[in-house]
Design a protein around this motif. Structure first.
Motif, PDB file in Angstrom:
ATOM      1  N   ASN A  29      15.836   2.672  -7.273  1.00 10.14           N
ATOM      2  CA  ASN A  29      15.862   1.215  -6.775  1.00 10.14           C
ATOM      3  C   ASN A  29      16.452   0.735  -7.184  1.00 10.14           C
ATOM      4  O   ASN A  29      16.725  -0.135  -8.455  1.00 10.14           O
ATOM      5  CB  ASN A  29      14.688   0.668  -6.547  1.00 10.14           C
ATOM      6  N   LEU A  39      11.338  -3.484  -1.467  1.00 12.46           N
ATOM      7  CA  LEU A  39      10.225  -2.729  -0.735  1.00 12.46           C
ATOM      8  C   LEU A  39      10.760  -1.327   0.178  1.00 12.46           C
ATOM      9  O   LEU A  39       9.858  -0.744  -0.242  1.00 12.46           O
ATOM     10  CB  LEU A  39       8.926  -3.795  -0.410  1.00 12.46           C
ATOM     11  N   LEU A  42      11.870   1.684  -1.692  1.00 12.88           N
ATOM     12  CA  LEU A  42      11.029   2.494  -2.102  1.00 12.88           C
ATOM     13  C   LEU A  42       9.807   3.202  -0.239  1.00 12.88           C
ATOM     14  O   LEU A  42       9.653   4.048  -0.986  1.00 12.88           O
ATOM     15  CB  LEU A  42       9.850   1.507  -2.978  1.00 12.88           C
ATOM     16  N   LYS A  43       9.629   2.554   0.272  1.00 12.07           N
ATOM     17  CA  LYS A  43       8.779   3.050   1.202  1.00 12.07           C
ATOM     18  C   LYS A  43       9.455   4.041   1.704  1.00 12.07           C
ATOM     19  O   LYS A  43       9.024   5.229   1.673  1.00 12.07           O
ATOM     20  CB  LYS A  43       8.874   1.569   2.246  1.00 12.07           C
ATOM     21  N   GLU A  80       0.688   6.330  -0.732  1.00 13.34           N
ATOM     22  CA  GLU A  80       1.312   5.257  -0.963  1.00 13.34           C
ATOM     23  C   GLU A  80       2.456   4.985  -0.046  1.00 13.34           C
ATOM     24  O   GLU A  80       2.413   3.509  -0.547  1.00 13.34           O
ATOM     25  CB  GLU A  80       2.750   6.022  -1.976  1.00 13.34           C
ATOM     26  N   ARG A  81       2.578   5.684   0.689  1.00 13.78           N
ATOM     27  CA  ARG A  81       3.220   5.139   1.937  1.00 13.78           C
ATOM     28  C   ARG A  81       2.105   4.354   2.693  1.00 13.78           C
ATOM     29  O   ARG A  81       2.916   3.392   3.029  1.00 13.78           O
ATOM     30  CB  ARG A  81       3.115   6.254   3.285  1.00 13.78           C
ATOM     31  N   ASP A  83       0.090   2.146   1.365  1.00  7.71           N
ATOM     32  CA  ASP A  83      -0.578   0.759   0.453  1.00  7.71           C
ATOM     33  C   ASP A  83       1.177   0.187   0.187  1.00  7.71           C
ATOM     34  O   ASP A  83       1.612  -1.169   0.010  1.00  7.71           O
ATOM     35  CB  ASP A  83      -0.229   1.339  -1.324  1.00  7.71           C
ATOM     36  N   MET A  84       2.637   1.339   0.526  1.00  5.54           N
ATOM     37  CA  MET A  84       3.376   0.262   0.922  1.00  5.54           C
ATOM     38  C   MET A  84       3.251  -0.619   1.688  1.00  5.54           C
ATOM     39  O   MET A  84       4.525  -1.558   2.376  1.00  5.54           O
ATOM     40  CB  MET A  84       4.495   0.933   0.350  1.00  5.54           C
ATOM     41  N   TYR A  87       2.202  -3.816   1.269  1.00  5.90           N
ATOM     42  CA  TYR A  87       2.769  -4.993   0.619  1.00  5.90           C
ATOM     43  C   TYR A  87       3.637  -4.951   1.603  1.00  5.90           C
ATOM     44  O   TYR A  87       4.196  -6.848   1.249  1.00  5.90           O
ATOM     45  CB  TYR A  87       3.596  -4.018  -0.291  1.00  5.90           C
ATOM     46  N   ILE A  88       4.364  -4.592   2.502  1.00  5.66           N
ATOM     47  CA  ILE A  88       5.632  -5.188   3.604  1.00  5.66           C
ATOM     48  C   ILE A  88       5.001  -5.927   4.283  1.00  5.66           C
ATOM     49  O   ILE A  88       5.199  -7.081   4.455  1.00  5.66           O
ATOM     50  CB  ILE A  88       6.361  -3.983   3.672  1.00  5.66           C
ATOM     51  N   ASP A 117       7.423   1.148   9.597  1.00  6.15           N
ATOM     52  CA  ASP A 117       6.998   2.599   8.891  1.00  6.15           C
ATOM     53  C   ASP A 117       7.826   4.169   9.930  1.00  6.15           C
ATOM     54  O   ASP A 117       8.625   4.842   9.633  1.00  6.15           O
ATOM     55  CB  ASP A 117       6.299   2.718   8.906  1.00  6.15           C
TER      56      ASP A 117
END
Length: 201
Positions: A29, A39, A42-43, A80-81, A83-84, A87-88, A117
């Motif tokens: 990253n 973010l 990573l997403k 994970e998706r 969770d991201m 976070y966003i 997304d």
């Protein structure tokens, strides 16, 4: 414009992944951890790896044991998706926390992060459809059909980008407000999936 920034980061992530095109390659990253772009990168990286997981698992000759292992990785990637996305959304909740919400403000059908997304996935669709348009060994008919699909995807990108920027502007002005519901996925939870909690006995 947040949508333009996000899309440029998504494109960079996709390009970086395809330098090696390996689902096991480590992420590099380029953005500092305290940046919004970190973010976003990573997403999209998670989305890109999962895109290729989904390609691999559809191999009709895949070993069943390998397929099950890969299915577990897809499940983990889905978590994970999600969770991201949360976070966003937390970033936007913090960004707009001081906005005075108008009495007649309305909530949107999706949060800003879930719209991002969709934009991330759309960036992947555009990248891979462009590959098909450029695939020299494919027939001209195939390339022409893919060009038609690509044109639709590009139109979708324009519309979605406008919608995202309009939503963020409406939240910033107090005309809309955002509310984030944590995803309550049950199939990954040892206490909520009956198959898992029965096996704990």
């Amino acid at each position: 414009m947040f949508s333009k920034l996000a899309y440029s980061v998504f494109e960079q992530s996709i390009r970086d992944y395809h330098q090696f095109d390996n689902v096991d390659q480590p992420i590099n990253n380029p953005f500092p951890k305290d940046n919004f772009e970190h973010l976003l990168f990573l997403k999209n990286w998670i989305d890109t790896v999962q895109w290729h997981f989904e390609d691999i698992i559809r191999d009709p000759n895949i070993d069943p044991v390998a397929a099950l292992t890969l299915k577990r990785r897809i499940d983990a990637s889905n978590q994970e998706r999600t969770d991201m996305v949360e976070y966003i959304d937390s970033y936007f909740l913090e960004k707009f926390k001081s906005v005075k919400v108008k009495s007649d403000a309305k909530i949107n059908s999706e949060s800003p992060a879930w719209a991002f997304d969709r934009l991330s996935i759309l960036a992947l669709k555009i990248y891979h459809m462009q590959e098909e348009v450029n695939r020299k060994e494919a027939s001209q008919d195939h390339r022409d059909k893919c060009q038609v699909k690509l044109n639709v995807l590009l139109e979708q990108r324009s519309d979605l980008s406008t919608a995202i920027d309009d939503l963020l502007a409406a939240i910033e002005s107090g005309d809309k407000f955002m509310k984030v519901y944590k995803q309550m996925k049950m199939y990954n939870d040892d206490d909520l999936n009956p198959i898992l909690y029965q096996n704990k006995k």
